[in-house]
Design a protein around this motif. Structure first.
Motif, PDB file in Angstrom:
ATOM      1  N   GLY A 216       0.820  -1.207   0.000  1.00 33.13           N
ATOM      2  CA  GLY A 216       0.000   0.000   0.000  1.00 33.13           C
ATOM      3  C   GLY A 216       0.840   1.237   0.000  1.00 33.13           C
ATOM      4  O   GLY A 216       2.064   1.177  -0.063  1.00 33.13           O
ATOM      5  N   PRO A 218       1.591   4.014   2.437  1.00 32.53           N
ATOM      6  CA  PRO A 218       1.388   4.394   3.824  1.00 32.53           C
ATOM      7  C   PRO A 218       1.494   5.894   4.003  1.00 32.53           C
ATOM      8  O   PRO A 218       2.070   6.600   3.181  1.00 32.53           O
ATOM      9  CB  PRO A 218       2.540   3.709   4.524  1.00 32.53           C
ATOM     10  CG  PRO A 218       3.628   3.745   3.519  1.00 32.53           C
ATOM     11  CD  PRO A 218       2.946   3.560   2.181  1.00 32.53           C
ATOM     12  N   THR A 219       0.933   6.355   5.073  1.00 36.97           N
ATOM     13  CA  THR A 219       1.075   7.753   5.466  1.00 36.97           C
ATOM     14  C   THR A 219       1.163   7.769   6.981  1.00 36.97           C
ATOM     15  O   THR A 219       0.984   6.747   7.640  1.00 36.97           O
ATOM     16  CB  THR A 219      -0.175   8.568   5.071  1.00 36.97           C
ATOM     17  OG1 THR A 219      -1.311   7.957   5.709  1.00 36.97           O
ATOM     18  CG2 THR A 219      -0.391   8.585   3.584  1.00 36.97           C
ATOM     19  N   HIS A 220       1.437   8.922   7.504  1.00 32.59           N
ATOM     20  CA  HIS A 220       1.279   9.103   8.946  1.00 32.59           C
ATOM     21  C   HIS A 220      -0.185   8.843   9.255  1.00 32.59           C
ATOM     22  O   HIS A 220      -1.070   9.264   8.511  1.00 32.59           O
ATOM     23  CB  HIS A 220       1.658  10.518   9.345  1.00 32.59           C
ATOM     24  CG  HIS A 220       1.787  10.698  10.831  1.00 32.59           C
ATOM     25  ND1 HIS A 220       0.729  10.561  11.696  1.00 32.59           N
ATOM     26  CD2 HIS A 220       2.866  10.980  11.605  1.00 32.59           C
ATOM     27  CE1 HIS A 220       1.142  10.776  12.933  1.00 32.59           C
ATOM     28  NE2 HIS A 220       2.442  11.022  12.908  1.00 32.59           N
ATOM     29  N   VAL A 221      -0.426   8.142  10.322  1.00 27.01           N
ATOM     30  CA  VAL A 221      -1.798   7.778  10.669  1.00 27.01           C
ATOM     31  C   VAL A 221      -2.667   9.023  10.870  1.00 27.01           C
ATOM     32  O   VAL A 221      -3.893   8.962  10.745  1.00 27.01           O
ATOM     33  CB  VAL A 221      -1.807   6.875  11.916  1.00 27.01           C
ATOM     34  CG1 VAL A 221      -1.265   7.605  13.118  1.00 27.01           C
ATOM     35  CG2 VAL A 221      -3.196   6.353  12.189  1.00 27.01           C
ATOM     36  N   ALA A 222      -2.049  10.148  11.148  1.00 28.25           N
ATOM     37  CA  ALA A 222      -2.825  11.374  11.313  1.00 28.25           C
ATOM     38  C   ALA A 222      -3.645  11.685  10.068  1.00 28.25           C
ATOM     39  O   ALA A 222      -4.678  12.347  10.156  1.00 28.25           O
ATOM     40  CB  ALA A 222      -1.883  12.542  11.615  1.00 28.25           C
ATOM     41  N   TYR A 223      -3.200  11.178   8.921  1.00 26.58           N
ATOM     42  CA  TYR A 223      -3.849  11.551   7.668  1.00 26.58           C
ATOM     43  C   TYR A 223      -4.607  10.421   7.001  1.00 26.58           C
ATOM     44  O   TYR A 223      -4.942  10.497   5.839  1.00 26.58           O
ATOM     45  CB  TYR A 223      -2.804  12.096   6.686  1.00 26.58           C
ATOM     46  CG  TYR A 223      -2.001  13.215   7.289  1.00 26.58           C
ATOM     47  CD1 TYR A 223      -2.620  14.381   7.714  1.00 26.58           C
ATOM     48  CD2 TYR A 223      -0.630  13.081   7.474  1.00 26.58           C
ATOM     49  CE1 TYR A 223      -1.896  15.392   8.302  1.00 26.58           C
ATOM     50  CE2 TYR A 223       0.106  14.099   8.058  1.00 26.58           C
ATOM     51  CZ  TYR A 223      -0.529  15.253   8.476  1.00 26.58           C
ATOM     52  OH  TYR A 223       0.191  16.254   9.063  1.00 26.58           O
ATOM     53  N   ALA A 224      -4.847   9.333   7.711  1.00 27.37           N
ATOM     54  CA  ALA A 224      -5.467   8.211   7.011  1.00 27.37           C
ATOM     55  C   ALA A 224      -6.403   7.453   7.906  1.00 27.37           C
ATOM     56  O   ALA A 224      -6.131   7.239   9.079  1.00 27.37           O
ATOM     57  CB  ALA A 224      -4.389   7.271   6.501  1.00 27.37           C
ATOM     58  N   ASN A 229      -4.907   0.692   4.463  1.00 26.15           N
ATOM     59  CA  ASN A 229      -4.151  -0.096   5.430  1.00 26.15           C
ATOM     60  C   ASN A 229      -3.964  -1.505   4.873  1.00 26.15           C
ATOM     61  O   ASN A 229      -4.922  -2.251   4.687  1.00 26.15           O
ATOM     62  CB  ASN A 229      -4.954  -0.101   6.739  1.00 26.15           C
ATOM     63  CG  ASN A 229      -4.276  -0.852   7.855  1.00 26.15           C
ATOM     64  OD1 ASN A 229      -3.779  -1.953   7.672  1.00 26.15           O
ATOM     65  ND2 ASN A 229      -4.256  -0.238   9.025  1.00 26.15           N
ATOM     66  N   SER A 279       2.314   3.633  14.495  1.00 28.81           N
ATOM     67  CA  SER A 279       1.709   4.899  14.062  1.00 28.81           C
ATOM     68  C   SER A 279       1.903   5.180  12.579  1.00 28.81           C
ATOM     69  O   SER A 279       1.698   6.303  12.141  1.00 28.81           O
ATOM     70  CB  SER A 279       2.266   6.063  14.881  1.00 28.81           C
ATOM     71  OG  SER A 279       1.614   6.138  16.150  1.00 28.81           O
ATOM     72  N   SER A 280       2.304   4.194  11.813  1.00 35.23           N
ATOM     73  CA  SER A 280       2.336   4.344  10.354  1.00 35.23           C
ATOM     74  C   SER A 280       1.282   3.421   9.768  1.00 35.23           C
ATOM     75  O   SER A 280       1.188   2.255  10.168  1.00 35.23           O
ATOM     76  CB  SER A 280       3.709   3.947   9.783  1.00 35.23           C
ATOM     77  OG  SER A 280       4.736   4.783  10.278  1.00 35.23           O
ATOM     78  N   VAL A 281       0.499   3.940   8.832  1.00 33.93           N
ATOM     79  CA  VAL A 281      -0.450   3.076   8.137  1.00 33.93           C
ATOM     80  C   VAL A 281       0.375   2.015   7.405  1.00 33.93           C
ATOM     81  O   VAL A 281       1.287   2.350   6.656  1.00 33.93           O
ATOM     82  CB  VAL A 281      -1.309   3.888   7.159  1.00 33.93           C
ATOM     83  CG1 VAL A 281      -2.232   2.968   6.373  1.00 33.93           C
ATOM     84  CG2 VAL A 281      -2.141   4.910   7.928  1.00 33.93           C
ATOM     85  N   PRO A 282       0.119   0.736   7.662  1.00 34.98           N
ATOM     86  CA  PRO A 282       1.051  -0.288   7.179  1.00 34.98           C
ATOM     87  C   PRO A 282       1.110  -0.359   5.658  1.00 34.98           C
ATOM     88  O   PRO A 282       0.096  -0.374   4.970  1.00 34.98           O
ATOM     89  CB  PRO A 282       0.512  -1.590   7.782  1.00 34.98           C
ATOM     90  CG  PRO A 282      -0.854  -1.293   8.242  1.00 34.98           C
ATOM     91  CD  PRO A 282      -0.932   0.162   8.515  1.00 34.98           C
ATOM     92  N   ALA A 283       2.343  -0.430   5.172  1.00 32.80           N
ATOM     93  CA  ALA A 283       2.623  -0.415   3.741  1.00 32.80           C
ATOM     94  C   ALA A 283       2.588  -1.797   3.140  1.00 32.80           C
ATOM     95  O   ALA A 283       2.600  -1.942   1.925  1.00 32.80           O
ATOM     96  CB  ALA A 283       4.007   0.177   3.513  1.00 32.80           C
TER      97      ALA A 283
END
Lengths: 430, 430
Positions: A216, A218-224, A229, A279-283
């Protein structure tokens, strides 16, 4: 074989049984998970040599077997994959030859704290031996060897060639048994004492392993949210695979051997891994699946169905549509096999000989079963025209915690095996 | 500060900007993921020493901070956790003191083949610097240092103490910033150039990390459907957590700062691992979750809600009911923080000073935002009565692939920071 010989063989197994139990205990103490079997195989090779068997101890060369039917794909080489075969060569050669096969590899034991006692410190309790591999299938390896020992203790040797095989890779590909075929070991029948409770296996399923790789952005979870995921993207794919599983298990799809089996083909998500940081949306995410197949089911069609199932599910998802899963094969590509379909005279005789031996030892008729797992029997049956009898002791919790084997059951199987050898191969003086 | 000084500071940043960019590039080349920051921190310590800052370089002792408010639980010790602070001590001490904070730890870069160029080989392209950590937040670390350099190049020094902090643990606990508090570093205000596109952060969420451990009783897959599969058992728990997430994000639950934010509190399943063998029903699975919280939201109540959500979902499942999940905390236990709620005179002055500096450099009004992530600002604001201004350059794909920072934005932030220091601390001759 007269009844006196039968009685002598039976007693010989009894006389040796304490040593057989010790031998099994020594085998179980080796943590011979896949890739770690070398020390256990060395031990087995010494046991063959001590008994005067011509011992062949070799590292599998993947290039030797890659083109053979029944080969399963693997990642990497086989530098750590060692087979051992001990050959008894008969002087007279008047009888029917035999392969006694077993596998040394065991599946991982899982978290040790879920075992009552350590998995590689075999323990005897109330007639059971506990330990990883005790049932699947080190008791079988011990049974093969001590059945021959019982003959020798009676001054007898098989009157035909007998090849005692200790192979690897049974639990993931079967390429160990395949390498024995490639090396030229052939016989009129094969016996594999896998732990199916003194029943004879008349049909076994095929097994396919595949991996599903998801990637995927990924982004910082703040933005997703969860939409991109890679771990959560696996969920609808797993659900779709279970729908396929239900379809394959529907009554109208079942072949006759599995008529009375409720759910013959199990799909198992056996491993999963994904993501690097909470805290990272998993890639990425990868999960490993085992799926059963019927004897006779076309492997290419099964693969196509699996891939279509995954791809169709992926296309339902906004995220996956642009990040289609990658499907790889690393492990079992195993066809089903039914001894029951072998209508040849040799198979008929082999089954009858085992029925007689089993009856003589247990006083019971031989149960015949269709199993929902695979064994190495398929190589002999499908690719070498050799009826393969899967018949071994009672065990519990194989692949689980506190795996255990019933020692009295191992004793009976060893006795029945000794009688089977004597009747199938005939005997000659040592 | 007169407009001539302002212009000289601005030009000083320009004159040094090539060196600043090189410095940033050197920083990004360190793969300073958590636990691997030592070489980068040594580099930073040398940079402080070369500038004549009194350099304090220490390993965090968890026992020193364990009892402090804002502490987050961790597994293991902190032998690899090194903070560096460079202190400028003013001769006159007539101005207001300042902490310039940044973090050296970066999040894992993920699979390298998903990056266009290697994540730790910084690359300049079209005004952007690419690399893991370029934005989050090595550009901020460089900005802090080169803003001070610009003053020095103009023959000026801050007329109050300034503590330049390079901390670790920002991405998982904040315990690095907490350790700076414990060590006694205090000031009248703090500035943290996290990459929020030249906006001032008026509110940030809290973050909680938790792990869900599932155990099961595995068997050979031949004997089991998915009912006791520890991996698949995670699925309804994840679904239940998303229901909780929806509840927490409902309009009636939102505090005023987040009125206009669509979905402030993101739940992220960031990591998962389970199972040992494809053909064994998996005996274990563990997944890691990040959940946001509002400023002011009670942490204990949030934990209780999370645990009740998981336990209620587990009780719906025949399998989980007898194998209840274990929930552990290892990482963020971070409260939300709103600078906007700080009605004190110091906060008002700090914000006004930054507004003035930002306006002088950009000609624009300072945007004020509520963010859906956390930063180390909470330690200063909540536990040290110190208004903390989060204001840094524009970056993209932080925590993602091809992370990048806008170099002209870093230049403007450095210039605004230099003006802010000069106005907040006052100046004295070097």
């Amino acid at each position: 074989m007269n009844s006196e010989t039968q009685t002598r063989l039976r007693h010989a197994v009894d006389d040796l049984f304490e040593r057989q139990t010790e031998f099994l205990s020594e085998l179980v103490a080796f943590p011979s998970t896949r890739g770690q079997e070398q020390a256990a195989q060395d031990f087995m090779a010494r046991a063959f040599e001590e008994r005067g068997l011509a011992t062949d101890h070799w590292t599998i060369d993947i290039d030797d077997i890659r083109g053979m039917p029944g080969f399963s794909p693997v990642v990497g080489d086989y530098e750590d994959a060692v087979n051992v075969v001990g050959a008894h060569r008969a002087r007279s050669g008047k009888g029917r030859s035999l392969i006694l096969n077993g596998h040394m590899d065991v599946v991982p034991e899982g978290p040790h704290d879920m075992w009552d006692t350590p998995p590689y410190e075999p323990r005897l309790d109330d007639g059971w031996m506990y330990g990883r591999g005790a049932g699947d299938m080190k008791a079988g390896l011990a049974s093969n060897l001590f059945a021959l020992d019982a003959l020798r203790a009676c001054g007898l040797a098989p009157a035909a060639d007998v090849f005692v095989q200790s192979v690897v890779e049974e639990e993931c590909t079967g390429n160990g048994a395949l390498a024995c075929l490639q090396r030229g070991y052939r016989a009129d029948a094969a016996l594999i004492p896998e732990p199916f409770a003194e029943s004879l296996v008349m049909a076994q399923v095929g097994v396919m392993w595949f991996q599903v790789h998801l990637r995927g952005l990924p982004t910082h979870v703040a933005y997703a949210g969860s939409g991109s995921n890679a771990i959560e993207a696996a969920l609808p794919l797993i659900a779709a695979l279970h729908e396929m599983e239900a379809r394959w298990n529907a009554d109208q799809a079942k072949p006759a051997h599995y008529d009375h089996v409720h759910h013959p083909l199990n799909l198992n998500v056996g491993k999963i891994q994904g993501g690097d940081w909470t805290s990272s949306v998993p890639a990425w995410c990868v999960f490993d699946v085992r799926m059963g197949l019927y004897p006779g089911q076309d492997m290419a069609a099964a693969r196509a169905d699996i891939e279509a199932t995954l791809n169709n599910a992926a296309r339902q998802s906004d995220f996956l549509r642009n990040n289609m899963p990658e499907i790889t094969y690393n492990g079992f590509m195993a066809e089903g096999y039914a001894l029951a379909d072998d209508t040849g005279e040799t198979a008929r005789q082999a089954i009858a000989t085992l029925e007689q031996a089993h009856g003589a030892i247990t006083g019971q008729a031989l149960d015949k079963v269709a199993i929902t797992a695979t064994t190495d029997a398929r190589f002999f049956g499908l690719y070498a025209d050799t009826p393969a009898l899967v018949y071994g002791p009672r065990a519990e919790a194989i692949h689980g915690f506190n795996e255990r084997v019933d020692l009295e059951s191992m004793r009976r199987v060893t006795q029945a095996t000794a009688l089977f050898i004597a009747n199938w191969c005939g005997v000659e003086p040592v």
